[in-house]
Design a protein around this motif. Structure first.
Motif, PDB file in Angstrom:
ATOM      1  N   GLU A   1      -9.575 -12.342  19.425  1.00 22.39           N
ATOM      2  CA  GLU A   1     -10.858 -11.650  19.488  1.00 22.39           C
ATOM      3  C   GLU A   1     -11.985 -12.684  19.390  1.00 22.39           C
ATOM      4  OE1 GLU A   1     -11.738  -8.203  19.728  1.00 22.39           O
ATOM      5  OE2 GLU A   1      -9.695  -8.262  20.531  1.00 22.39           O
ATOM      6  N   PRO A   2     -13.130 -12.437  20.015  1.00 22.25           N
ATOM      7  CA  PRO A   2     -14.211 -13.423  19.946  1.00 22.25           C
ATOM      8  C   PRO A   2     -14.724 -13.627  18.532  1.00 22.25           C
ATOM      9  CG  PRO A   2     -14.974 -11.364  20.936  1.00 22.25           C
ATOM     10  CD  PRO A   2     -13.489 -11.270  20.834  1.00 22.25           C
TER      11      PRO A   2
ATOM     12  N   LEU B   1     -16.550 -12.628  24.991  1.00 30.82           N
ATOM     13  CA  LEU B   1     -15.366 -12.254  25.756  1.00 30.82           C
ATOM     14  C   LEU B   1     -15.791 -11.826  27.152  1.00 30.82           C
ATOM     15  CD1 LEU B   1     -12.297 -11.612  25.945  1.00 30.82           C
ATOM     16  CD2 LEU B   1     -12.870  -9.288  25.173  1.00 30.82           C
TER      17      LEU B   1
ATOM     18  N   THR C   1      -7.165 -20.745  21.336  1.00 35.12           N
ATOM     19  CA  THR C   1      -7.573 -19.357  21.557  1.00 35.12           C
ATOM     20  C   THR C   1      -6.432 -18.464  22.014  1.00 35.12           C
ATOM     21  OG1 THR C   1      -8.221 -19.890  23.835  1.00 35.12           O
ATOM     22  CG2 THR C   1      -9.929 -20.045  22.134  1.00 35.12           C
TER      23      THR C   1
ATOM     24  N   HIS D   1      -8.971 -12.748  31.323  1.00 35.71           N
ATOM     25  CA  HIS D   1     -10.049 -12.726  30.340  1.00 35.71           C
ATOM     26  C   HIS D   1     -10.235 -14.127  29.779  1.00 35.71           C
ATOM     27  CE1 HIS D   1      -8.776  -8.487  30.426  1.00 35.71           C
ATOM     28  NE2 HIS D   1     -10.028  -8.214  30.101  1.00 35.71           N
TER      29      HIS D   1
ATOM     30  N   LEU E   1     -12.614 -16.532  26.679  1.00 35.12           N
ATOM     31  CA  LEU E   1     -13.612 -16.666  25.627  1.00 35.12           C
ATOM     32  C   LEU E   1     -14.557 -17.797  26.006  1.00 35.12           C
ATOM     33  CD1 LEU E   1     -11.458 -16.301  22.376  1.00 35.12           C
ATOM     34  CD2 LEU E   1     -13.030 -14.612  23.362  1.00 35.12           C
TER      35      LEU E   1
END
Length: 372
Positions: free
Chosen positions: A24-25, A31, A122, A148, A150
């Motif tokens: 999760e960011p 994100l 990450t 996806h 970050l």
């Protein structure tokens, strides 16, 4: 969250699709759901140079997409924004404070090491034996060869939602580097002359920027006929370095530029070509070497010492992405930076085809696009 990424599992290995867990960011992270990612020479060369202990890794540094989550400490970026993701910089060291973000003292760690500044990564993935494996992400603060990514406020450029993100991906690096070298480093006048060695994505972006700035004499040197044709469409004079029976390249360039070019740009990183570029300059002319490849260049010392020529490099065309990318998009919209036709799109699942075509030189700029 679980997402899909394209991993390199061994030095020089192919891209392999895999499911990964993306964190999760954090408070300073964003994100982004990736829409498109340009495939750059750096994405192919860096994994081949990494030791096995820094693999598997996810590269990709020309990402565009839609923001899905924003960390609590991030300002200026909101959920739903469309962004172009470029290289990272700390924004606090001496070079960054001076505006030279490409020369950030933390650049190696923030862009190439596949980890955050604190050493964490990450991504992870579940191996076939059930064990959790570290995946090195955060390449250029994004690792955008994935569904996806970050990213961060310092490398996310918010763009108008009406713009086609598949066409903007190369603005993050390749187009920014070529155009930035012309507009930020050389700053030519219409009466100057520029010769560009290597008419790939970076070289053609430089040619487009030079012609858009009104430079009348632009020469493109490239052995690939299709690329020479594109350069000619911009109004450049094309030179085939392999033309049988022709004079040496530097002599032809000096003739076309009335005694030598004001400026030369090398994108090939071929030592012999860099030497040609130096010799094709007029006295007090400047060569900017941009290519990544040869570990050493041979310079003609007699020519250098007798002519006052300048030989230098440039990182990302001296660009600050937060400034340069909007400027280039504005030039594009005004018809002074016409680069859309340089892009060839591929579905992400055809990444092997994009790599092969890029290596073969049959496309200028491959961009991978996710389907819905």
């Amino acid at each position: 969250m679980r997402t899909t990424a394209f991993l390199v599992e061994e030095p020089g290995g192919d891209f392999v699709v895999a499911d990964v867990e993306l964190e999760e960011p954090r408070d300073d992270e964003v994100l982004v759901r990736i829409v498109a990612t340009g495939l750059c020479h750096t994405d192919l060369t860096v994994p081949a140079m990494l030791p096995q202990e820094m693999l598997p890794t996810v590269v990709g540094h020309e990402g565009t997409g839609v923001v899905e989550k924003v960390g609590a400490a991030v300002s200026g970026i909101e959920v739903g924004d469309h962004v172009v993701m470029s290289f990272r910089s700390c924004r606090s060291c001496g070079p960054c404070q001076a505006g030279d973000v490409g020369y950030c003292e933390q650049s190696l760690l923030l862009n190439y090491m596949g980890m955050r500044a604190d050493g964490s990564t990450t991504m992870t993935r579940r191996r076939d034996d059930g064990e959790t494996q570290t995946v090195f992400g955060n390449f250029f603060g994004q690792s955008s060869l994935a569904r996806h990514a970050l990213a961060y406020a310092d490398n996310c450029v918010v763009v108008d939602k009406s713009l086609d993100l598949t066409r903007l991906a190369p603005f993050a690096c390749g187009f920014q580097t070529g155009a930035g070298t012309v507009l930020n480093v050389l700053r030519p006048t219409p009466g100057d002359s520029i010769v560009v060695y290597g008419a790939g994505a970076v070289g053609l972006a430089a040619i487009a920027a030079a012609r858009g700035a009104g430079v009348e004499t632009v020469v493109a040197v490239d052995p690939v006929a299709a690329r020479r044709e594109i350069a000619e469409e911009y109004g450049a004079t094309a030179v085939d370095p392999a033309e049988e029976g022709a004079a040496p390249v530097e002599e032809r360039v000096r003739e076309l530029t009335a005694g030598g070019a004001s400026y030369a740009i090398d994108t090939t990183a071929i030592a012999a070509v860099v030497l040609q570029a130096q010799r094709s300059l007029r006295p007090r002319g400047m060569l900017v070497a941009l290519g990544l490849g040869a570990p050493e260049y041979t310079i003609d010392a007699i020519d250098l010492l007798q002519s006052g020529k300048i030989v230098r490099s440039s990182i990302e065309g001296e660009a600050d992405p937060l400034v340069t990318i909007p400027e280039l998009i504005a030039l594009r919209e005004a018809g002074r930076f016409d680069v859309d036709h340089l892009v060839t799109t591929y579905p992400f699942e055809k990444i092997a085809d994009a790599v092969a075509d890029s290596k073969a030189g049959t496309v200028v700029k491959p961009v991978l696009v996710w389907g819905e």
